[in-house]
Design a protein around this motif. Structure first.
Motif, short mmCIF file in Angstrom:
data_model
loop_
_atom_site.label_atom_id
_atom_site.label_comp_id
_atom_site.label_asym_id
_atom_site.label_seq_id
_atom_site.Cartn_x
_atom_site.Cartn_y
_atom_site.Cartn_z
N HIS A 217 -13.27 16.91 7.27
CA HIS A 217 -11.90 16.67 8.07
C HIS A 217 -11.26 15.68 7.33
O HIS A 217 -9.98 15.20 7.67
CB HIS A 217 -12.26 16.20 9.34
N ALA A 221 -7.40 13.97 7.72
CA ALA A 221 -7.31 12.85 8.71
C ALA A 221 -7.30 11.43 8.43
O ALA A 221 -7.03 10.48 8.75
CB ALA A 221 -8.65 13.14 9.60
N HIS A 222 -7.86 11.34 6.81
CA HIS A 222 -8.05 9.74 6.53
C HIS A 222 -7.33 9.52 5.33
O HIS A 222 -8.05 9.20 4.16
CB HIS A 222 -9.75 9.79 6.22
N GLN A 371 -8.91 6.90 13.65
CA GLN A 371 -8.72 8.32 13.55
C GLN A 371 -10.03 8.98 13.83
O GLN A 371 -9.91 9.84 14.54
CB GLN A 371 -8.32 8.59 11.87
N LEU A 375 -10.48 12.04 16.70
CA LEU A 375 -11.02 13.28 16.48
C LEU A 375 -12.17 13.70 17.30
O LEU A 375 -12.21 14.86 17.92
CB LEU A 375 -11.46 13.48 15.01
#
Length: 428
Positions: A217, A221-222, A371, A375
Motif C-alpha cells: 500500500h 499512501a505514504h 495514514q 487505512l
C-alpha cells in the motif's frame, strides 16, 4: 448436551473456543481471516486470553525508568501493569493491583517514587513487591509476607523491556541474546525518549499489524515515508532490483568494516531483525533524509547506517538508524479499537533545540501513522459488512502478512491446548 451447557456456564467462551478452533483449522492459509476474527467481542476476549496474556509483549524501554524508583504503567486488556526500577538497577514488573481491596497502585503513566503506596488505604510496598505496611487495624495475626504484589515475568535486552502475564512463558533466550548483540553499537544505556505519541485506531489489532507487515500500500499512501524507505529489506525478495542489490552489497561492506551487525535473523515467524539501506543518499527517516539529530547514537561512526528493522509479534516493530530510533507498541483496547504508541529515541546527551527538533524528528512517522490509521479504519469498516469474505493475499507483496497470520493461527491453536502436529490447515 448437559455437559456442553455445564462447560459453557463454567467458561462463557467455551463455544467461542470450539468455533475458533474450527475456523482456524479450516481457513485458507493465504487468505485473510474470517470476519469474527476482526470484529467479534468473544473472539477478541480469546485474543486477550490466548495471545496477550500468554505471549511475550513489548512494554517499553529501559531508558524510561533510568534510576531507582522510576516506574511506568500500561494496561494489557483488563490487566493494569506497573514496571519499576528497584535496588541495584533491577527491573521488576507487577500487576498494578493492591493486595488489600484491589485498587490500582500507580495511576500515572510514569513517575518516580520511594515506595509503591496505594492511594486508597496507604498500604505500602517495597520496589521489589514486598508489603511493608498495612496499618495497625489488620490485627496482630496479619502476616505481611503473604500479601506482596503479584509479579509479572519481565526480561530485558538491548534496552527493550518485555513482559509476560502467563505462569509459564515461552522461551525467548536466543532472540534476546541476538537483540542485545544487534543493539550493542547503539549503547542503549545512553539513550532517552525525545518525544512520543499515542493514537487510537478504530480497528482490530490484527488489522494494525497486517497493515504494518506489507508495503503493498505504500506507493498509494505514504509519500513522506517513501522519501527514505525501501519497499523491501531482503535481497531474496522477488521484487528486489539489481540497483538495490548493488546498494546492499556496498553498504554491507561498510558495516563489516565498522563491525556493525546486519545479517537477516529470524526466530520462527515471531521475531525478525535485519539492517537494510535506505534510499541511496538518504541517512534518516526525516522529510529531507538528513539526520534528525546531530548527536549520533552509541558508537556508530556516521549517520549512514541504514535502518535496523526489528519485529516482535504480537505488538511491536522498530527502526534504528544512526541518528535516532523509532519504536512502536500496539495494545488492543477492544474488538475494533487499538492503541498505537510511537517513541523517538536519541542519545541521552542530545539537547532539544540544539541537536534535534522534536517536530522535525517526528514529522515523517506522524504523517505515516495517521495514514495507516485511516487505512486500518477503512479496512475495518469494510470487513464489518455482510459482503465481506476472506480475500487472497499476494504471496509476493504480502508474504509478511501471511507469516503474521500463520503465527497468530498457530499460537492460538497451541495456546488453546490443541496438538499442533495433528492440525491440518487448509491450503489456499
Amino acid at each position: 448436551m448437559e455437559k456442553h451447557v455445564l462447560n459453557t456456564m463454567e467458561d462463557p467462551l467455551a463455544a467461542a473456543r470450539e468455533s475458533t478452533v474450527e475456523m482456524l483449522q479450516t481457513r485458507k492459509r493465504t487468505f485473510s481471516l474470517p470476519q469474527p476474527f476482526y470484529n467479534d467481542a468473544r473472539l477478541f476476549a480469546l485474543d486477550m486470553q490466548e495471545i496477550f496474556e500468554k505471549e511475550w509483549l513489548f512494554a517499553g524501554m529501559t531508558c524510561e525508568i533510568p534510576t531507582k524508583g522510576n516506574f511506568m504503567t500500561l494496561d494489557v486488556g483488563d490487566n493494569p501493569i506497573v514496571i519499576v526500577r528497584g535496588g541495584e538497577g533491577t527491573i521488576h514488573a507487577f500487576h498494578n493491583v493492591c493486595r488489600h481491596r484491589g485498587s490500582r497502585l500507580c495511576t500515572k503513566d510514569k513517575g518516580k517514587v520511594a515506595k509503591l503506596v496505594c492511594p486508597y488505604h496507604q498500604w505500602t510496598y517495597e520496589l521489589d513487591g514486598r508489603l511493608l505496611f498495612a496499618g495497625s487495624d489488620m490485627g496482630s495475626d496479619f502476616n505481611l509476607d503473604q500479601f506482596g504484589l503479584k509479579p509479572v515475568h519481565v526480561r530485558t535486552a538491548g534496552g527493550f523491556i518485555f513482559i509476560n502475564l502467563s505462569d509459564e512463558p515461552p522461551a525467548m533466550d536466543e532472540f534476546l541474546e541476538t537483540l542485545e548483540h544487534y543493539l550493542e553499537p547503539y549503547q542503549m544505556d545512553n539513550v532517552k525518549v525525545a518525544t512520543e505519541s499515542s493514537i487510537v485506531e478504530q480497528a482490530n489489532w490484527k488489522l494494525v499489524i497486517e497493515n504494518n507487515r506489507e508495503c503493498y500500500h505504500c506507493n498509494g499512501a505514504h509519500p513522506e515515508l517513501l522519501n527514505s524507505l525501501q519497499e523491501f529489506d531482503d535481497t531474496d525478495d522477488p521484487r528486489a532490483t539489481p540497483a538495490y542489490k548493488a546498494l546492499v552489497a556496498r553498504k554491507q561492506a561498510d558495516w563489516d568494516r565498522e563491525q556493525v551487525p546486519y545479517q537477516l535473523q529470524r526466530f520462527g515467524q515471531r521475531n525478525r531483525m535485519t539492517r537494510t539501506p535506505m534510499l541511496d543518499g538518504i541517512v534518516s527517516m526525516t522529510m529531507d533524509g538528513k539526520p534528525g539529530c546531530d548527536k549520533l547514537m552509541g558508537r556508530l561512526p556516521n549517520a549512514d547506517m541504514g535502518s535496523l528493522r526489528i519485529l516482535h509479534l504480537p505488538n511491536s516493530w522498530n527502526h534504528f538508524m544512526g541518528d535516532h530510533a523509532i519504536v512502536f507498541r500496539v495494545l488492543p483496547l477492544g474488538p475494533q479499537k487499538t492503541l498505537v504508541t510511537t517513541k523517538w529515541l536519541v542519545h541521552k546527551d542530545a539537547a532539544e533545540g540544539v541537536d534535534y527538533d522534536p517536530d522535525q524528528l517526528r514529522r515523517v512517522w506522524d504523517a505515516t501513522n495517521d495514514q495507516d490509521r485511516q487505512l486500518a479504519e477503512e479496512n475495518q469498516r469494510g470487513i464489518n459488512s455482510k459482503a465481506y469474505q476472506p480475500g487472497p493475499y499476494s504471496e509476493t507483496y504480502e508474504f509478511g502478512v501471511i507469516d503474521f497470520v500463520d503465527w497468530y493461527a498457530t499460537r492460538m491453536l497451541e495456546n488453546l491446548e490443541y496438538d499442533t502436529p495433528s492440525l491440518q490447515l487448509a491450503q489456499g
